[in-house]
Design an enzyme around this catalytic site. Sequence first.
Site, mmCIF file in Angstrom:
data_model
loop_
_atom_site.group_PDB
_atom_site.id
_atom_site.type_symbol
_atom_site.label_atom_id
_atom_site.label_comp_id
_atom_site.label_asym_id
_atom_site.label_seq_id
_atom_site.Cartn_x
_atom_site.Cartn_y
_atom_site.Cartn_z
ATOM 1 C CB CYS A 83 -0.886 0.022 1.224
ATOM 2 S SG CYS A 83 -1.912 -1.426 1.382
ATOM 3 N NE ARG A 140 4.471 1.765 -0.974
ATOM 4 C CZ ARG A 140 5.173 1.933 0.141
ATOM 5 N NH1 ARG A 140 6.254 2.665 0.121
ATOM 6 N NH2 ARG A 140 4.799 1.377 1.269
ATOM 7 C CD1 TRP A 176 -0.073 -5.667 -3.484
ATOM 8 C CD2 TRP A 176 -0.147 -6.609 -1.452
ATOM 9 N NE1 TRP A 176 0.469 -6.933 -3.576
ATOM 10 C CE2 TRP A 176 0.436 -7.532 -2.349
ATOM 11 C CE3 TRP A 176 -0.301 -6.991 -0.114
ATOM 12 C CZ2 TRP A 176 0.866 -8.798 -1.963
ATOM 13 C CZ3 TRP A 176 0.128 -8.248 0.275
ATOM 14 C CH2 TRP A 176 0.702 -9.138 -0.652
ATOM 15 C CG ASN A 208 0.343 2.222 3.781
ATOM 16 O OD1 ASN A 208 -0.706 2.195 3.146
ATOM 17 N ND2 ASN A 208 1.475 2.674 3.273
ATOM 18 N N GLY A 209 -0.560 -0.904 6.801
ATOM 19 C CA GLY A 209 -0.289 -1.748 7.960
ATOM 20 C C GLY A 209 -1.454 -2.681 8.231
ATOM 21 C CD GLU A 221 19.033 -11.531 -7.173
ATOM 22 O OE1 GLU A 221 18.469 -12.115 -6.250
ATOM 23 O OE2 GLU A 221 18.564 -10.509 -7.716
ATOM 24 C CE LYS A 275 15.684 -9.775 -9.764
ATOM 25 N NZ LYS A 275 16.302 -9.491 -8.484
ATOM 26 C CD GLU A 327 11.718 -10.369 -8.748
ATOM 27 O OE1 GLU A 327 12.899 -10.048 -8.651
ATOM 28 O OE2 GLU A 327 10.879 -10.033 -7.904
ATOM 29 C CG HIS A 357 23.066 -36.470 -5.088
ATOM 30 N ND1 HIS A 357 23.593 -37.700 -4.783
ATOM 31 C CD2 HIS A 357 24.125 -35.634 -5.239
ATOM 32 C CE1 HIS A 357 24.916 -37.613 -4.727
ATOM 33 N NE2 HIS A 357 25.266 -36.367 -5.008
ATOM 34 C CE LYS A 410 12.182 -1.788 -5.527
ATOM 35 N NZ LYS A 410 13.114 -2.782 -6.100
HETATM 36 O O1 M6R Z 1 13.548 -3.808 0.268
HETATM 37 P P1 M6R Z 1 14.222 -5.117 0.547
HETATM 38 O O2 M6R Z 1 15.584 -5.208 -0.043
HETATM 39 O O3 M6R Z 1 14.224 -5.460 2.013
HETATM 40 O O4 M6R Z 1 13.325 -6.203 -0.175
HETATM 41 C C1 M6R Z 1 13.578 -7.559 -0.024
HETATM 42 C C2 M6R Z 1 12.853 -8.377 -1.052
HETATM 43 O O5 M6R Z 1 11.475 -8.201 -0.927
HETATM 44 C C3 M6R Z 1 13.281 -8.006 -2.480
HETATM 45 O O6 M6R Z 1 14.648 -8.148 -2.656
HETATM 46 C C4 M6R Z 1 12.546 -8.898 -3.508
HETATM 47 O O7 M6R Z 1 12.977 -10.211 -3.385
HETATM 48 C C5 M6R Z 1 12.769 -8.362 -4.927
HETATM 49 N N1 M6R Z 1 11.526 -8.253 -5.614
HETATM 50 C C6 M6R Z 1 13.631 -9.231 -5.758
HETATM 51 O O8 M6R Z 1 13.839 -8.713 -7.028
#
Ligand code: M6R
Length: 609
Positions: free
Chosen positions: A2, A27, A74, A98-99, A480, A484, A487, A503, A604
């Site tokens: 949010c 976000r 959200w 928010n929250g 990583e 990427k 997502e 295995h 985000k």
């Molecule tokens: O803001 P942060 O770095 O704490 O966020 C952590 C994860 O939510 C963030 O890295 C997420 O995995 C990304 N979407 C990856 O690309």
Amino acid sequence: MCGIIGYVGSQDAKDILLDSLELLEYRGYDSAGIALADPEGVHVYKRAGRVQDLRELCKEGVPASTCGIGHTRWATHGGVSDRNAHPHQKGQVALVHNGIIENYRDLIRKFNLEDQLVSETDTEVVAAVLDHYYRKVQDPAEAIRRTVLQLKGTFALVVIFDDKKDEIYCVRNVSPIVMTTFDGNIMLASDVTALGGYTNRYFVLPELCIATCAGGEISLTDLAGEKEVEPEYITVDWELNRAGKNGYPFYMEKEIMEQPEAIAKTVEPHMTDGLSDFTAEGIPDEIFTGCDRVCIIACGTAMHAGLVAQALVQSILRMHIDVEYASEFMYSNPVLDEKTLVIAISQSGETIDTLSALRYARSNGAKSIAIVNVRGSSIAQESDYVIYTNAGPEIAVASTKAYTTQLSILYLIVARMARLKGIYTPEETRAFLSNLTKVPEVMKQVLDKKVEIHKIARKILNAKNVFMIGRGLDYSILLEGSLKLKEVSYIHCEAYASGELKHGTIALITEETPVVAVVTQEKIFAKELSNVKEVRSRGASVILFVKESLASQIPEDEQENIFVLPDMADAFMVMPASVALQLLAYYVSQDKGFDVDKPRNLAKVVTVE
Ligand code: M6R
């Protein structure tokens, strides 16, 4: 997740709120709304869907107003619907939140609200409680104070009242609110990105302080209303402007391309005479020398940066290091004491899992350093020390430049510790860090060949499953890389330590399963290459990212779909390899026609546990 915006001043509030809501889109959200105050009262406009849909709704019949609040939601409590969207209006009150209010059911019972509620949200309950108190005391701050005393959970609440057409009130617990004034105007938001170029000076509303925004000024009082609180302004040198994508079709590409500059800006301020230096942050050497174990807590991409650090700490410092998903940390009974150095890594500085884990670690005696991108964010404020990455605003949900700048700080920390513990001489430390100062140039070489990676990306465009294989640091890089790809392309992709294939996982390899292999570590490359052969012999087509000095050892008939990564010392190959994998994921998503910057279901800034 949010997003919140608020504006009171001399300009048209509707346009400012809608533009700012667009800046908050990154976000992640599923509905949006605004509330505007005028002499007639408060008028609410909200809708499930995009900010663009809200714009349509607000095209006609909206009163002129210079004071209003807005929100991107959200969904957590209640589905995605117009009714559940914020702002929520009850009697004389309209608010955004928010929250999560944990005791909203108790409040419904306590205040007999059952028949009054039209949404399924916890937020509407807060609006009803606040209206109840406002009717009683007719004093906004006192009504907010009484309401807050009823709430359990996290909240950023921004409120307007229908008889206070030029005033906004806010209060928060954990969930952030940033605020600023400029030329007699006041703006507030859930994050600094939404302040959108109006100013690069802001402050974070202290927890449980009530802010009154009126007459071009913000006044803060503690919750009891007894003490005035001085705001602590922060100035950022980011360009908080609306220039947006700078000619790139997506923020993700822009942010990938910005990495050489972001890394240089992150590393340079922390180097003195070729050695890493954290005196500007006031970090005493004892924090590094006094610890006998390191624990990294983070989520997602930030956690993957931690895994690279784990390899470095173990191999260079020969120290015990744990890297934990922040969301699992406190449930795993971690060993913590005053000899534990906890490093919390977060781009946003607001990830609630990481914040909670940090609080837990500190309450158990650990010392802490946060590596954070957003200045003044909660994690930055709550850690003993903070080192900022200078990545600039990262808007795409998929983290790219935040990751490589986090890595840069981690290299600097490892170098500092190696020097202080006498493992490296000054000369050895300089030699190690000279690799880091070369990273921007080496990365540029990869970025210059992005067309090649785009071609390679087409090979996996139609795949249902992709495997990524490698060993040692290469495996960390691939964790990583695979996140990427997942997502932004929605392709199922798993990273495997390639020695582990035999295995079990190798049963899944067929001609239909492309395999991405990263081979950059001289010590283990022969083993990595034989794992590549194993999957080739089972029909998989392989995309190979290989370090230049090793490339000549790849047989000619296996040179198809190969991308050669410029040479660096093995410990630093994560940098060019990560950029290549980021581009791979980006092009697959773009060619599939997806909204690269806003992958489905993702947010985000992740502010719920
Ligand atoms: O803001 P942060 O770095 O704490 O966020 C952590 C994860 O939510 C963030 O890295 C997420 O995995 C990304 N979407 C990856 O690309």
